[in-house]
Design a protein around this motif. Structure first.
Motif, mmCIF file in Angstrom:
data_model
loop_
_atom_site.group_PDB
_atom_site.id
_atom_site.type_symbol
_atom_site.label_atom_id
_atom_site.label_comp_id
_atom_site.label_asym_id
_atom_site.label_seq_id
_atom_site.Cartn_x
_atom_site.Cartn_y
_atom_site.Cartn_z
ATOM 1 N N PRO A 157 0.790 -1.245 0.000
ATOM 2 C CA PRO A 157 0.000 0.000 0.000
ATOM 3 C C PRO A 157 0.817 1.288 0.000
ATOM 4 N N PRO A 158 1.919 1.404 0.760
ATOM 5 C CA PRO A 158 2.661 2.673 0.712
ATOM 6 C C PRO A 158 3.205 3.005 -0.672
ATOM 7 N N VAL A 159 3.515 1.981 -1.454
ATOM 8 C CA VAL A 159 4.039 2.208 -2.805
ATOM 9 C C VAL A 159 2.904 2.466 -3.789
ATOM 10 N N ARG A 160 1.725 1.935 -3.504
ATOM 11 C CA ARG A 160 0.601 2.145 -4.416
ATOM 12 C C ARG A 160 0.212 3.616 -4.522
ATOM 13 N N ARG A 161 0.285 4.345 -3.409
ATOM 14 C CA ARG A 161 -0.199 5.725 -3.397
ATOM 15 C C ARG A 161 0.502 6.604 -4.428
ATOM 16 N N PRO A 162 1.869 6.635 -4.477
ATOM 17 C CA PRO A 162 2.493 7.470 -5.519
ATOM 18 C C PRO A 162 2.224 6.965 -6.931
ATOM 19 N N ILE A 163 2.042 5.663 -7.096
ATOM 20 C CA ILE A 163 1.707 5.133 -8.415
ATOM 21 C C ILE A 163 0.334 5.652 -8.845
ATOM 22 N N ARG A 165 -1.196 8.342 -7.802
ATOM 23 C CA ARG A 165 -1.116 9.783 -8.088
ATOM 24 C C ARG A 165 -0.561 10.011 -9.482
ATOM 25 N N PHE A 166 0.444 9.231 -9.834
ATOM 26 C CA PHE A 166 1.037 9.353 -11.176
ATOM 27 C C PHE A 166 0.006 9.026 -12.255
ATOM 28 N N LEU A 167 -0.710 7.950 -12.083
ATOM 29 C CA LEU A 167 -1.675 7.534 -13.102
ATOM 30 C C LEU A 167 -2.824 8.522 -13.242
ATOM 31 N N ALA A 168 -3.088 9.298 -12.191
ATOM 32 C CA ALA A 168 -4.160 10.291 -12.250
ATOM 33 C C ALA A 168 -3.679 11.640 -12.782
ATOM 34 N N SER A 169 -2.372 11.771 -13.008
ATOM 35 C CA SER A 169 -1.822 13.052 -13.451
ATOM 36 C C SER A 169 -1.834 13.162 -14.973
ATOM 37 N N THR A 170 -1.599 14.376 -15.463
ATOM 38 C CA THR A 170 -1.553 14.625 -16.906
ATOM 39 C C THR A 170 -0.178 14.238 -17.451
ATOM 40 N N PRO A 171 -0.115 13.478 -18.534
ATOM 41 C CA PRO A 171 1.187 13.120 -19.107
ATOM 42 C C PRO A 171 1.946 14.346 -19.600
ATOM 43 N N TYR A 251 8.221 7.635 -19.037
ATOM 44 C CA TYR A 251 8.364 6.344 -19.720
ATOM 45 C C TYR A 251 8.829 5.265 -18.745
ATOM 46 N N ALA A 252 9.752 5.612 -17.853
ATOM 47 C CA ALA A 252 10.253 4.629 -16.891
ATOM 48 C C ALA A 252 9.125 4.126 -16.002
ATOM 49 N N ARG A 253 8.283 5.041 -15.554
ATOM 50 C CA ARG A 253 7.182 4.655 -14.681
ATOM 51 C C ARG A 253 6.166 3.782 -15.409
ATOM 52 N N CYS A 254 5.832 4.157 -16.618
ATOM 53 C CA CYS A 254 4.894 3.335 -17.389
ATOM 54 C C CYS A 254 5.474 1.953 -17.671
ATOM 55 N N SER A 255 6.724 1.909 -18.099
ATOM 56 C CA SER A 255 7.294 0.632 -18.527
ATOM 57 C C SER A 255 7.523 -0.314 -17.360
ATOM 58 N N VAL A 256 7.831 0.218 -16.163
ATOM 59 C CA VAL A 256 8.036 -0.713 -15.045
ATOM 60 C C VAL A 256 6.727 -1.392 -14.663
ATOM 61 N N LEU A 257 5.617 -0.693 -14.762
ATOM 62 C CA LEU A 257 4.333 -1.326 -14.464
ATOM 63 C C LEU A 257 4.015 -2.404 -15.498
ATOM 64 N N ALA A 277 11.122 -4.288 -7.045
ATOM 65 C CA ALA A 277 12.268 -3.814 -6.265
ATOM 66 C C ALA A 277 12.661 -2.382 -6.621
ATOM 67 N N HIS A 278 12.349 -1.942 -7.845
ATOM 68 C CA HIS A 278 12.750 -0.611 -8.303
ATOM 69 C C HIS A 278 11.664 0.448 -8.132
ATOM 70 N N LEU A 279 10.488 0.057 -7.682
ATOM 71 C CA LEU A 279 9.373 1.006 -7.630
ATOM 72 C C LEU A 279 9.671 2.210 -6.744
ATOM 73 N N ALA A 280 10.364 2.007 -5.638
ATOM 74 C CA ALA A 280 10.589 3.109 -4.701
ATOM 75 C C ALA A 280 11.330 4.253 -5.362
ATOM 76 N N TRP A 281 12.409 3.943 -6.101
ATOM 77 C CA TRP A 281 13.153 5.046 -6.727
ATOM 78 C C TRP A 281 12.432 5.580 -7.959
ATOM 79 N N ILE A 282 11.725 4.721 -8.661
ATOM 80 C CA ILE A 282 11.069 5.173 -9.886
ATOM 81 C C ILE A 282 9.926 6.140 -9.569
#
Length: 287
Positions: A157-163, A165-171, A251-257, A277-282
């Motif tokens: 859950p702590p990692v889901r929140r920034p993800i 927020r990102f998905l709800a933002s404008t590209p 692109y990094a955020r989209c591709s890691v998902l 494992a990389h989600l925290a920094w991404i």
């Protein structure tokens, strides 16, 4: 899919096959190692016309980039256009995702130089060998959102929140320029020596395209982290501006998902494990 034994008999009739090992497979290809010296890649594309065209283009691109690339790339021994098979002498080393180096930041000058040179390739020399890939930023975000819905239960859950927020933002805005791109420059396609921390080759050019050069830099950020990314762009011929950096992170955020979803749904768990494992920094607020 094509039988590798028949392909080898057709193109190398006097070549004795002593050992044959499947190295792995992804979305596009199955890869074999023959006699610990010959790599044979077989396309998984079921459409015969598309399979032939993709193989023809990749073989031609590898030939065109010989002497241009600053790092070793595969040199085809044969290309079976109809069957979608490409064979080349194995490059030394192992993929970075299988053999991490002790100090990845030391790779940055070489990666920056390689990408600078690649992205400066004259388009008139390669535009018949690669296609434009003008995938809209909104489509990237939509694909990432679909992937996230498939794997959210695997993410804490702590990692889901920034993800979310990102998905709800404008590209970010669309890129203004395109260059020749490898277009899949994850660590699975960057080789490093087994007894050194030096890059020994760049493999799998199937997805090469005329696209936003930030796509290549994005996977450095995704797989090797922000410090290596910053050091790579410090050695890049045209340092990215704020808009370029925003697209690379996007692109990094989209591709890691999408990588995590591929790993979970295909059974290639190492993709999912690495991505998680990389989600925290991404998805760090400072990225």
């Amino acid at each position: 899919m094509v039988d590798i034994d028949s392909v080898l008999r057709l193109h190398l009739p006097h070549y004795d096959v002593v050992s044959l090992t499947e190295l792995g497979q992804g979305l596009d290809n199955v890869v074999y190692l023959v006699n610990d010296e010959l790599v044979v890649r077989i396309s998984k594309e079921s459409d015969a016309v598309q399979r032939a065209e993709t193989t023809r283009r990749e073989a031609g691109l590898l030939a065109a980039l010989t002497g241009w690339s600053t790092l070793p790339i595969p040199q085809p021994i044969f290309a079976d256009i109809e069957q979608g098979a490409l064979a080349y002498t194995a490059l030394p080393g192992r993929p970075l995702n299988q053999r991490p180096v002790a100090e990845p930041i030391r790779l940055a000058p070489v990666l920056g130089g390689f990408l600078s040179r690649l992205h400066q390739a004259p388009l008139d020399a390669v535009n018949t060998l690669v296609s434009p890939d003008p995938y809209p930023m909104t489509a990237w975000r939509d694909d990432a959102e679909f992937a996230y819905r498939e794997v959210s239960q695997h993410i804490t859950p702590p990692v889901r929140r920034p993800i979310e927020r990102f998905l709800a933002s404008t590209p970010p805005p669309e890129p203004r320029t395109v260059t020749l791109c490898h277009n899949d420059l994850g660590t699975e396609h960057i080789l490093a020596g087994t007894d050194t921390d030096e890059i020994t080759g760049i493999i799998d050019w199937t997805d090469a395209a005329l696209a936003d050069p930030m796509r290549d830099l994005a996977l450095i950020f995704r797989d090797l982290g922000p410090d290596v990314f910053d050091a790579t762009i410090a050695n890049y011929a045209e340092p990215p501006d704020a808009g370029d950096r925003a697209r690379a992170v996007f692109y990094a955020r989209c591709s890691v998902l999408e990588d995590i979803a591929y790993g979970v749904t295909s059974g290639a768990q190492h993709y999912a494990d690495a991505g998680i494992a990389h989600l925290a920094w991404i998805f760090s607020a400072h990225s």
